[in-house]
Design an enzyme around this catalytic site. Structure first.
Site, mmCIF file in Angstrom:
data_model
loop_
_atom_site.group_PDB
_atom_site.id
_atom_site.type_symbol
_atom_site.label_atom_id
_atom_site.label_comp_id
_atom_site.label_asym_id
_atom_site.label_seq_id
_atom_site.Cartn_x
_atom_site.Cartn_y
_atom_site.Cartn_z
ATOM 1 N N HIS A 249 59.320 41.803 -1.254
ATOM 2 C CA HIS A 249 58.010 41.189 -1.526
ATOM 3 C C HIS A 249 56.839 41.936 -0.932
ATOM 4 C CE1 HIS A 249 59.585 37.332 -3.101
ATOM 5 N NE2 HIS A 249 60.607 37.630 -2.314
ATOM 6 N N LYS B 279 43.722 32.544 -0.188
ATOM 7 C CA LYS B 279 45.004 33.178 0.103
ATOM 8 C C LYS B 279 45.030 33.470 1.586
ATOM 9 C CE LYS B 279 43.832 36.312 -3.071
ATOM 10 N NZ LYS B 279 45.003 36.189 -3.903
ATOM 11 N N ARG B 280 46.137 34.027 2.103
ATOM 12 C CA ARG B 280 46.122 34.397 3.515
ATOM 13 C C ARG B 280 44.987 35.385 3.787
ATOM 14 N NH1 ARG B 280 50.376 32.529 6.936
ATOM 15 N NH2 ARG B 280 49.522 33.936 8.500
ATOM 16 N N LYS C 5 43.754 42.106 1.359
ATOM 17 C CA LYS C 5 43.307 41.157 0.338
ATOM 18 C C LYS C 5 41.782 41.186 0.173
ATOM 19 C CE LYS C 5 47.312 38.135 1.100
ATOM 20 N NZ LYS C 5 48.052 38.000 -0.173
ATOM 21 N N THR D 54 50.427 35.325 -6.783
ATOM 22 C CA THR D 54 50.855 34.240 -7.666
ATOM 23 C C THR D 54 49.712 33.254 -7.898
ATOM 24 O OG1 THR D 54 51.900 33.324 -5.685
ATOM 25 C CG2 THR D 54 53.358 34.243 -7.354
ATOM 26 N N LYS E 79 48.018 30.952 -11.214
ATOM 27 C CA LYS E 79 47.636 29.529 -11.181
ATOM 28 C C LYS E 79 46.203 29.347 -11.664
ATOM 29 C CE LYS E 79 50.728 29.174 -7.293
ATOM 30 N NZ LYS E 79 50.815 29.362 -5.841
HETATM 31 C C1 26Y Z 1 58.695 39.932 8.720
HETATM 32 C C2 26Y Z 1 57.733 38.795 8.702
HETATM 33 C C3 26Y Z 1 56.591 38.968 9.665
HETATM 34 C C4 26Y Z 1 57.194 38.480 7.351
HETATM 35 C C5 26Y Z 1 57.005 37.156 7.058
HETATM 36 C C6 26Y Z 1 56.508 36.791 5.833
HETATM 37 C C7 26Y Z 1 56.880 39.450 6.422
HETATM 38 C C8 26Y Z 1 56.378 39.074 5.186
HETATM 39 C C9 26Y Z 1 56.185 37.747 4.874
HETATM 40 C C10 26Y Z 1 55.640 37.286 3.616
HETATM 41 C C11 26Y Z 1 55.363 38.070 2.615
HETATM 42 C C12 26Y Z 1 54.756 37.550 1.397
HETATM 43 O O1 26Y Z 1 54.395 36.384 1.296
HETATM 44 N N1 26Y Z 1 54.633 38.375 0.386
HETATM 45 C C13 26Y Z 1 54.028 37.946 -0.861
HETATM 46 O O2 26Y Z 1 55.069 37.551 -1.723
HETATM 47 C C14 26Y Z 1 54.552 37.000 -2.907
HETATM 48 C C15 26Y Z 1 55.722 36.504 -3.718
HETATM 49 O O3 26Y Z 1 56.466 37.569 -4.202
HETATM 50 C C16 26Y Z 1 53.729 38.028 -3.650
HETATM 51 O O4 26Y Z 1 53.165 37.416 -4.781
HETATM 52 C C17 26Y Z 1 52.635 38.579 -2.768
HETATM 53 O O5 26Y Z 1 51.962 39.626 -3.427
HETATM 54 C C18 26Y Z 1 53.234 39.074 -1.472
HETATM 55 O O6 26Y Z 1 52.201 39.479 -0.585
#
Ligand code: 26Y
Length: 800
Positions: free
Chosen positions: A355, A542-543, A548, A650, A654
């Site tokens: 992701h 978003k975050r 971003k 995503t 929406k």
């Molecule tokens: C390793 C830890 C710190 C960690 C925790 C959460 C690393 C990453 C994440 C979360 C990542 C995330 O939310 N990625 C997002 O996933 C979405 C679903 O695929 C995407 O639409 C989005 O672009 C992406 O930033």
């Protein structure tokens, strides 16, 4: 079961009696909610049980979606919708003089995720149930979800999200299916009967207790399962024989330590901090989930060699990548399968979704930590690595190449490498993202295993994001194209032929206005800021993260602020800039940007010369339920990440589904949105991924030089450190000047021009409306039902 209004009324009466020994109408609102939700849970339970029994027969291949995050949002209304009970419940409410929306306030909100990845997991669960795939979630039942954000003096303050404080109606505790998880200790290998048996001594045992949450399919009687594990000390009841004050407090301490594992969700979404407790969480739920799956299948008499035909495990990013090693451990040590066969089984069962390509989000664990915490699993990872490296060496005869793909390097385990080597499928989440994976991030692996890589563009569930959050639009669509689109959102395409139908377009405009009024009221309640519903609602939610580029948005606002003050003839269609975002608690720059947005907001909103054109609001504590109000009430969707950095996005989908137009870069799924609606129906701007790559390669971006040729922008940037906004924003200033890896300034001019173009088009409302309709019509393509069908067919080998 035939559910009628009468039945619901009489069930409410009965359950009120059982739970509170009172007549339903004599109970408090909160109790009425609980009674009502319990009655609804009763209606779905029959199918929940039935489905579980079906599964027990082992007829269908099961899918388990392993994820550290499930950002579910409130469940009462979506359960009612999916059960097909919406109209009936409305009637019942009317009869009792009650209001479902009011009940919803009492519905606990499981915010057990950081953002996109967690929400995607929730959409996928909904889609798997709704298209009838036996797919279940496996995760952690955190006592505390993502922190609650308060804005004090314009700054983010984090507080605990105690979402379980009033209980959670939808879950069911299944103590008898608890699992034991072993941490620490020593391993000695003993040879017995041709097997090397590891003897594990001196370990600590933690009990994993499952809590099941029903996942209701849409009008199809399917109820799947989301299993969340809670950590407990083994033998929760104190041993009163050995009770004395000394051991009591020791037990207390042990209990606290054990329960810490499922205490809270880590609030970092893109910076890996390598904390031991997080590693514990990862192993805890991976081990609990796999043990329960394997023991369940073994009880049914299914041999390990048949596992790949019986179930698949999807690994949501690398957070559950220990699945690979833990599954091997169970097969080898407990099921006595030889390594080679176990390895083949593991690869067939496992698949991995990536992701993110941000290097700071790539999980790496120091071997010392892993070895100490889970010694046997570590041995297995080492062996996987040894065998893999040997193979690669045989192929290339080049140790440098081996080290590029090694799972363990410099005493650190690269979790993505482990996930890739142990899976039969690796997917990215949009076309561009997958291309970057195969051409850049995992290039070497793509060369080794091209057949394993594939793309699965993300999707969203239209049941929550349209049926639930935009009832008026749902009804209008029903009136115009019938109901079948609800089962097959691709049929929304039929709306395209109405894009030139003025009376239909006006209706769409009217619905948007109503949703904007609701949002305006909400903004007033949340922030005390009054906004004009006739202004363009321009939304960036978003975050909070550098890539971003909320910073680019706020710089644009500062730019407008100056123009308005300096240019007597300035004019534009009024705009309300809406932000909502949480920053990771340790992410300093992100927090300063929140402060900047609020400071600029104060200045702009209080100045009458300015606020007739623009206003700025920051809605605190962004969440799924807030998104359900914000998104339908927005005109413009900001999707402006630095090209190549947003894996998919995503919320972009929406907004599209709810009739907002997109201003965005060619990044993530924006690329496919543009393909779907045509470039004339989306506002694309900015440097493309390949262009940025060139700039990086040539190191040709020099912000200081760039500003010399952009005097107006330079003045805006200077304002960050001249005190205009009250606070000290010199850190943001420095960030922009010192080579900013997100290229905010570089894309600023085209961003500005694109906003001007949008301003013009919005004034031609017929044109705008027709673009909106075309966007809604094409949004069905981004339904997570489509995405899940592709996962099922191409990764899990399920034809649906
Ligand atoms: C390793 C830890 C710190 C960690 C925790 C959460 C690393 C990453 C994440 C979360 C990542 C995330 O939310 N990625 C997002 O996933 C979405 C679903 O695929 C995407 O639409 C989005 O672009 C992406 O930033």
């Amino acid at each position: 079961m035939n559910i009628t209004k009468q039945k619901i009324l009489s069930d409410l009466k009965k359950v009120a009696m059982i739970m509170f020994t009172k007549e339903f109408i004599d109970t408090s609102k909160e109790d009425q909610y609980e009674i009502f939700a319990t009655v609804i849970k009763g209606y779905l339970s029959e199918n929940w049980l039935k489905k579980n029994e079906n599964y027990r027969i082992g007829k269908e291949k099961q899918v388990y979606y392993f994820s550290l995050e499930f950002l579910l949002g409130k469940m009462m209304c979506t359960n009612i919708i999916n059960l097909g009970l919406e109209d009936l419940c409305m009637e019942v409410m009317d009869e009792l003089g009650l209001d479902l929306d009011e009940f919803e306030k009492y519905d606990a909100e499981p915010g057990l995720g950081n953002g996109g990845l967690g929400r995607l997991a929730a959409c996928f669960l909904d889609s798997m149930a709704s298209i009838g795939i036996p797919g279940h979630g496996c995760g952690i039942r955190y006592d505390y979800g993502l922190f609650e954000q308060k804005i004090v003096n314009g700054e983010q303050i984090e507080g605990p999200d105690n979402w379980l404080k009033n209980g959670f109606v939808w879950e069911t505790k299944k103590s008898h299916e608890s699992q034991r998880i072993k941490f620490y200790g020593e391993i000695t290998l003993k040879e017995t009967e041709g097997y090397l048996t590891p003897i594990h001594t001196g370990y600590e045992t933690i009990l994993a207790v499952p809590y099941d949450i029903p996942v209701v399919g849409y009008n199809n009687k399917v109820v799947n399962n989301l299993r969340l594990w809670k950590a407990q000390i083994q033998g929760n009841d104190f041993d009163f024989n050995s009770f004395n004050y000394g051991t009591f407090s020791e037990l207390d301490e042990q209990k606290r330590k054990a329960e810490a594992i499922s205490k809270l969700l880590y609030p970092d979404d893109a910076t890996e901090s390598g904390r031991l407790l997080r590693l514990k969480q990862e192993y805890f739920f991976v081990s609990a989930g796999l043990q329960s799956i394997v023991s369940y299948n073994s009880k049914k008499g299914i041999r390990p060699s048949k596992f790949p035909e019986t179930f698949n495990i999807q690994i949501n990013d690398t957070h559950p990548a220990l699945c690979i090693a833990e599954f091997m451990r169970i097969l080898i040590d407990e099921k006595k399968v030889y390594w080679d066969e176990a390895w083949e089984i593991t690869k067939k069962v496992m698949s991995y979704t990536n992701h993110t390509i941000l290097t700071e989000a790539m999980e790496k664990w120091e071997i010392d930590k892993v070895q100490k915490l889970i010694p046997r699993v570590y041995m297995i990872i080492e062996e996987i690595n040894r065998r893999f490296c040997n193979k690669v060496y045989q192929k290339y005869d080049d140790w440098d190449r081996v080290m590029e793909v090694a799972i363990i390097k410099d005493r650190v385990i690269n979790m993505a490498h482990l996930a890739i080597v142990g899976s039969h499928s690796i997917n990215g989440v949009s076309k561009l993202h997958t291309e970057i994976l195969t051409k850049k991030i995992f290039k070497n692996f793509y060369e080794l295993y091209p057949e394993r890589f594939n793309n699965k563009t993300n999707g969203i569930t239209h049941r929550r994001w349209l049926l639930k959050s935009n009832k008026a639009l749902t009804t209008l669509i029903d009136d115009v194209i019938g109901y079948s689109w609800k089962d097959d959102p691709n049929l929304l395409e039929k709306l395209a032929e109405f894009s030139q139908d003025r009376s239909f377009c006006k209706k769409i405009e009217g619905i948007k206005l109503e949703n904007k009024k609701k949002l305006a009221k909400f903004i007033w309640e949340e922030t005390g800021i009054e906004v004009d519903v006739n202004s363009i609602f321009d939304t960036h939610v978003k975050r909070m993260h550098g890539y971003k580029r909320q910073l680019m948005n706020i710089l644009h606002i500062i730019y407008l602020y100056r123009e308005i003050l300096e240019d007597k003839d300035f004019t534009m269609h009024p705009k309300t800039f809406i932000f909502s975002a949480k920053a990771a608690p340790g992410y300093y720059l992100a927090k300063r940007i929140i402060k900047l947005i609020n400071s600029v907001g104060n200045l702009v909103n209080d100045d009458e010369r300015v606020n007739k054109f623009i206003r700025v609001v920051f809605i605190p504590n962004y969440s799924v339920s807030k998104a359900q109000i914000i998104i339908p009430g927005s005109d413009l969707s900001e999707q402006i990440s630095t090209a190549g950095m947003e894996a998919s996005g995503t919320s972009n989908m929406k907004f599209m589904m709810n009739g907002a137009l997109t201003i965005g870069t060619l990044d993530g799924a924006n690329v496919e949105m543009k393909e779907a609606v045509g470039e004339e129906n989306i506002f694309i701007f900015g440097l493309e991924y390949k262009e940025l790559k060139e700039i990086r390669k040539k190191q040709s971006y020099d912000p200081i030089k760039f500003l010399e040729t952009n005097p107006k922008l330079k003045t805006v940037v200077e304002m960050l450190r001249d005190g205009t906004f009250g606070g000290d924003f010199s850190s943001i200033y420095s960030h922009l000047i010192d080579g900013d890896r997100y290229f905010v300034l570089k894309d600023f001019n085209t961003y500005l021009e694109t906003h001007r173009k949008i301003d013009k088009i919005y004034r031609d409302r017929d044109k705008w409306n027709s673009m909106v309709v075309k966007n809604i019509a094409k949004s069905g393509y981004f339904s997570s039902d489509n995405t899940i069908r592709k996962y099922a067919k191409e990764i899990w080998g399920i034809d649906n």
